[in-house]
Design a protein around this motif. Sequence first.
Motif, PDB file in Angstrom:
ATOM      1  N   SER A  48       0.859  -1.172   0.000  1.00 50.44           N
ATOM      2  CA  SER A  48       0.000   0.000   0.000  1.00 50.44           C
ATOM      3  C   SER A  48       0.903   1.231   0.000  1.00 50.44           C
ATOM      4  O   SER A  48       2.103   1.130  -0.210  1.00 50.44           O
ATOM      5  CB  SER A  48      -0.950  -0.010   1.196  1.00 50.44           C
ATOM      6  N   THR A  49       0.310   2.370   0.254  1.00 53.48           N
ATOM      7  CA  THR A  49       1.068   3.613   0.290  1.00 53.48           C
ATOM      8  C   THR A  49       0.375   4.601   1.209  1.00 53.48           C
ATOM      9  O   THR A  49      -0.867   4.628   1.276  1.00 53.48           O
ATOM     10  CB  THR A  49       1.192   4.231  -1.121  1.00 53.48           C
ATOM     11  N   PRO A  50       1.131   5.419   1.933  1.00 53.45           N
ATOM     12  CA  PRO A  50       0.511   6.474   2.748  1.00 53.45           C
ATOM     13  C   PRO A  50      -0.272   7.473   1.919  1.00 53.45           C
ATOM     14  O   PRO A  50      -1.060   8.244   2.461  1.00 53.45           O
ATOM     15  CB  PRO A  50       1.719   7.141   3.424  1.00 53.45           C
ATOM     16  N   ALA A  51      -0.062   7.446   0.598  1.00 50.73           N
ATOM     17  CA  ALA A  51      -0.803   8.354  -0.276  1.00 50.73           C
ATOM     18  C   ALA A  51      -2.302   8.130  -0.197  1.00 50.73           C
ATOM     19  O   ALA A  51      -3.093   9.024  -0.505  1.00 50.73           O
ATOM     20  CB  ALA A  51      -0.334   8.176  -1.722  1.00 50.73           C
ATOM     21  N   LEU A  52      -2.716   6.931   0.205  1.00 50.10           N
ATOM     22  CA  LEU A  52      -4.147   6.623   0.301  1.00 50.10           C
ATOM     23  C   LEU A  52      -4.774   7.154   1.591  1.00 50.10           C
ATOM     24  O   LEU A  52      -5.992   7.061   1.755  1.00 50.10           O
ATOM     25  CB  LEU A  52      -4.366   5.112   0.209  1.00 50.10           C
ATOM     26  N   ALA A  53      -3.954   7.692   2.483  1.00 50.46           N
ATOM     27  CA  ALA A  53      -4.475   8.210   3.754  1.00 50.46           C
ATOM     28  C   ALA A  53      -5.036   9.610   3.559  1.00 50.46           C
ATOM     29  O   ALA A  53      -4.595  10.587   4.170  1.00 50.46           O
ATOM     30  CB  ALA A  53      -3.367   8.211   4.807  1.00 50.46           C
TER      31      ALA A  53
ATOM     32  N   LEU B  72       0.940   3.717  -7.846  1.00 49.89           N
ATOM     33  CA  LEU B  72       1.305   4.307  -9.141  1.00 49.89           C
ATOM     34  C   LEU B  72       1.134   5.822  -9.118  1.00 49.89           C
ATOM     35  O   LEU B  72       1.986   6.574  -9.620  1.00 49.89           O
ATOM     36  CB  LEU B  72       0.449   3.685 -10.245  1.00 49.89           C
ATOM     37  N   ALA B  73       0.054   6.288  -8.520  1.00 46.23           N
ATOM     38  CA  ALA B  73      -0.181   7.732  -8.441  1.00 46.23           C
ATOM     39  C   ALA B  73       0.886   8.415  -7.598  1.00 46.23           C
ATOM     40  O   ALA B  73       1.356   9.511  -7.934  1.00 46.23           O
ATOM     41  CB  ALA B  73      -1.569   8.003  -7.864  1.00 46.23           C
ATOM     42  N   ALA B  74       1.287   7.778  -6.498  1.00 46.16           N
ATOM     43  CA  ALA B  74       2.314   8.362  -5.633  1.00 46.16           C
ATOM     44  C   ALA B  74       3.656   8.443  -6.347  1.00 46.16           C
ATOM     45  O   ALA B  74       4.432   9.383  -6.132  1.00 46.16           O
ATOM     46  CB  ALA B  74       2.450   7.534  -4.354  1.00 46.16           C
ATOM     47  N   GLN B  75       3.945   7.461  -7.206  1.00 42.51           N
ATOM     48  CA  GLN B  75       5.196   7.481  -7.971  1.00 42.51           C
ATOM     49  C   GLN B  75       5.188   8.610  -8.992  1.00 42.51           C
ATOM     50  O   GLN B  75       6.204   9.253  -9.245  1.00 42.51           O
ATOM     51  CB  GLN B  75       5.391   6.144  -8.685  1.00 42.51           C
ATOM     52  N   THR B  76       4.009   8.824  -9.595  1.00 47.94           N
ATOM     53  CA  THR B  76       3.892   9.842 -10.636  1.00 47.94           C
ATOM     54  C   THR B  76       3.810  11.240 -10.047  1.00 47.94           C
ATOM     55  O   THR B  76       4.325  12.195 -10.620  1.00 47.94           O
ATOM     56  CB  THR B  76       2.645   9.562 -11.493  1.00 47.94           C
ATOM     57  N   ARG B  77       3.151  11.336  -8.898  1.00 51.02           N
ATOM     58  CA  ARG B  77       2.995  12.640  -8.250  1.00 51.02           C
ATOM     59  C   ARG B  77       3.831  12.628  -6.973  1.00 51.02           C
ATOM     60  O   ARG B  77       5.049  12.506  -7.031  1.00 51.02           O
ATOM     61  CB  ARG B  77       1.509  12.883  -7.969  1.00 51.02           C
ATOM     62  N   THR B  78       3.185  12.715  -5.802  1.00 50.97           N
ATOM     63  CA  THR B  78       3.883  12.565  -4.522  1.00 50.97           C
ATOM     64  C   THR B  78       2.927  11.891  -3.566  1.00 50.97           C
ATOM     65  O   THR B  78       1.720  11.824  -3.803  1.00 50.97           O
ATOM     66  CB  THR B  78       4.297  13.919  -3.908  1.00 50.97           C
ATOM     67  N   GLU B  79       3.460  11.395  -2.447  1.00 52.58           N
ATOM     68  CA  GLU B  79       2.597  10.788  -1.438  1.00 52.58           C
ATOM     69  C   GLU B  79       1.611  11.805  -0.868  1.00 52.58           C
ATOM     70  O   GLU B  79       0.544  11.459  -0.392  1.00 52.58           O
ATOM     71  CB  GLU B  79       3.439  10.184  -0.311  1.00 52.58           C
TER      72      GLU B  79
ATOM     73  N   LEU C 193      -6.789   9.702  -7.611  1.00 47.62           N
ATOM     74  CA  LEU C 193      -6.698   8.243  -7.501  1.00 47.62           C
ATOM     75  C   LEU C 193      -7.554   7.546  -8.553  1.00 47.62           C
ATOM     76  O   LEU C 193      -7.127   6.558  -9.163  1.00 47.62           O
ATOM     77  CB  LEU C 193      -7.132   7.816  -6.094  1.00 47.62           C
ATOM     78  N   THR C 194      -8.759   8.053  -8.786  1.00 48.49           N
ATOM     79  CA  THR C 194      -9.645   7.412  -9.773  1.00 48.49           C
ATOM     80  C   THR C 194      -9.046   7.420 -11.172  1.00 48.49           C
ATOM     81  O   THR C 194      -9.327   6.546 -11.981  1.00 48.49           O
ATOM     82  CB  THR C 194     -11.024   8.105  -9.819  1.00 48.49           C
ATOM     83  N   GLN C 195      -8.182   8.400 -11.439  1.00 51.17           N
ATOM     84  CA  GLN C 195      -7.579   8.515 -12.768  1.00 51.17           C
ATOM     85  C   GLN C 195      -6.438   7.530 -12.984  1.00 51.17           C
ATOM     86  O   GLN C 195      -5.947   7.382 -14.099  1.00 51.17           O
ATOM     87  CB  GLN C 195      -7.082   9.947 -12.976  1.00 51.17           C
ATOM     88  N   TYR C 196      -6.005   6.859 -11.916  1.00 53.93           N
ATOM     89  CA  TYR C 196      -4.907   5.888 -12.019  1.00 53.93           C
ATOM     90  C   TYR C 196      -5.389   4.438 -11.960  1.00 53.93           C
ATOM     91  O   TYR C 196      -4.571   3.518 -12.045  1.00 53.93           O
ATOM     92  CB  TYR C 196      -3.879   6.148 -10.908  1.00 53.93           C
ATOM     93  N   LEU C 197      -6.687   4.235 -11.821  1.00 55.53           N
ATOM     94  CA  LEU C 197      -7.201   2.862 -11.769  1.00 55.53           C
ATOM     95  C   LEU C 197      -6.998   2.139 -13.095  1.00 55.53           C
ATOM     96  O   LEU C 197      -6.520   0.996 -13.135  1.00 55.53           O
ATOM     97  CB  LEU C 197      -8.679   2.874 -11.367  1.00 55.53           C
TER      98      LEU C 197
END
Length: 521
Positions: free
Chosen positions: A441-446, A489-496, A504-508
């Motif tokens: 997972s990633t802290p980006a989802l918090a 993937l979103a955190a890699q492309t942007r930041t956490e 997030l919906t745009q990276y599904l």
Amino acid sequence: MTKEKFIVTADQMRQIEARIFTAGMPVAALMEKVGGLICQRLQAIISPGKCIGILVGPGHNGGDALVVARELHFRGYHVWIYQPFSKLKELTSQHFQYTQSLKIPCYQEISQLPSYDFLIDGLFGFGLEREITDSIAAAVNYFNSKNQPIISIDIPSGLHTDTGEVLGTAIQATHTFCLGLWKQGLLQEQALPYIGKAELIDFDIPLADIHAVIGDIPKIKRITQTTALSTLPLPRPLITHKYKQGHLLLICGSRRYAGGAILTGLGARASGVGMLSIAVPESLKMLLASQLPEALIIGCPETETGAIAHLPFVGCVSGSVTHLTDLNSFTAIACGPGLTKDNISIIPEIIQCQCPLVLDADALNILTQIGTIPTLKQRKSAIILTPHTGEFQRLFPNIDHTDRIKAIQTAAEESGAIVLLKGARTAISNPQGNVWINPESTPALARGGSGDVLTGLLGGLLAQIMNKEIFIEDIVATAAWWHSQAGILAAQTRTELGVDAFTLTQYLIPVLKQYYSERYK
């Protein structure tokens, strides 16, 4: 890769190793093999010429560390050993004697230790149950305070193998090389600050020995990319249409929390569901239609506070109202995000429907108010609960929450529901006690709203698999994996910090593109 899904307790690992040794594998030979594999990985991480401290314990974990020390020494690394114990297991003692003959420096006091670039932690392996105290605890705390990279062999010293509990103190590793099979404690959230980047060192345990101990269908398993992708409703048949790809009903949103309905709808859109209906308060109908033009937006009568008052009537026969919307005409229903607790009557109504049901957010809060277990016992069809930790504790206040895995197993058994407990290591249990753990997972989802996206995604996948031979809990696991991979993937492309729920919906979809692009070339 087939062993990546298995998770074992300390007792199960002991039994598996005992079978290997009984079959004739010498303990010394296995130690050499494991030490060699670890050394290979270390060479890929640590450049030649670096100084490496080796922490050696009294058991076979210490023996593994000594094999590593010897091999790194032969390969030109500057190695020293910290071995503070007066008694060692026989095989470990033999390896220690040999390293001394090689003139590898050895120390028993932390005050004597030279500087270093990396540490290899071989103090305690799996099965530790007593607390680390006194001089060993002081040494562990000293190594943690140095803020230098630490690679733990099998499990960071000081962690309970099954629960991930810190036994007094524990090594804060930057890498963990788990040996043979994943240990359950490494998948527990309380262990995560101590594990760092974890990877499996596969030393070729025969599958027959694994199945003999944990069964053909493991009770607890990791969600892997392979298992997740295998349950997706892909590829689609060439001859299909929207009515064969599921019809999902979302019941969500309020004047106060309109965003929850939008995010849930966007998550469902990404799932590929054939038909999407969204029931929202009448005042939100135009807003939802502008954001999700392909969805059928059902405007509902609303309360004075802007919540759904009740589900709409579908028509009249001979001038009289027939019945409420036929919930059983949908393939699956997901309910809760943005709903508010202003009207609790919707939950008892949808509990009676016969199609699979996902409850999240305010639907769970309402469930707590009206009684979790008595309400769920009325269900005859599948129901999935997707709480975060706080919601889970309110839903099941009488359960011991110390061990997350045991807690969700108990909750699922008592309620008859499939329970998805969100977190850094999302865990899922069915009523039979089978558990799936999402290892990444990633802290980006918090961030607020990411759970709404998961609800829509899960509901859409659920609607698509109802006529297929796929277990519901497997598709729940797939949704959790897909959702977290989009966050990564979103955190890699942007930041956490930058992965809001809408982003997030745009990276599904991009998550699946990177796995399926080769297949469809």
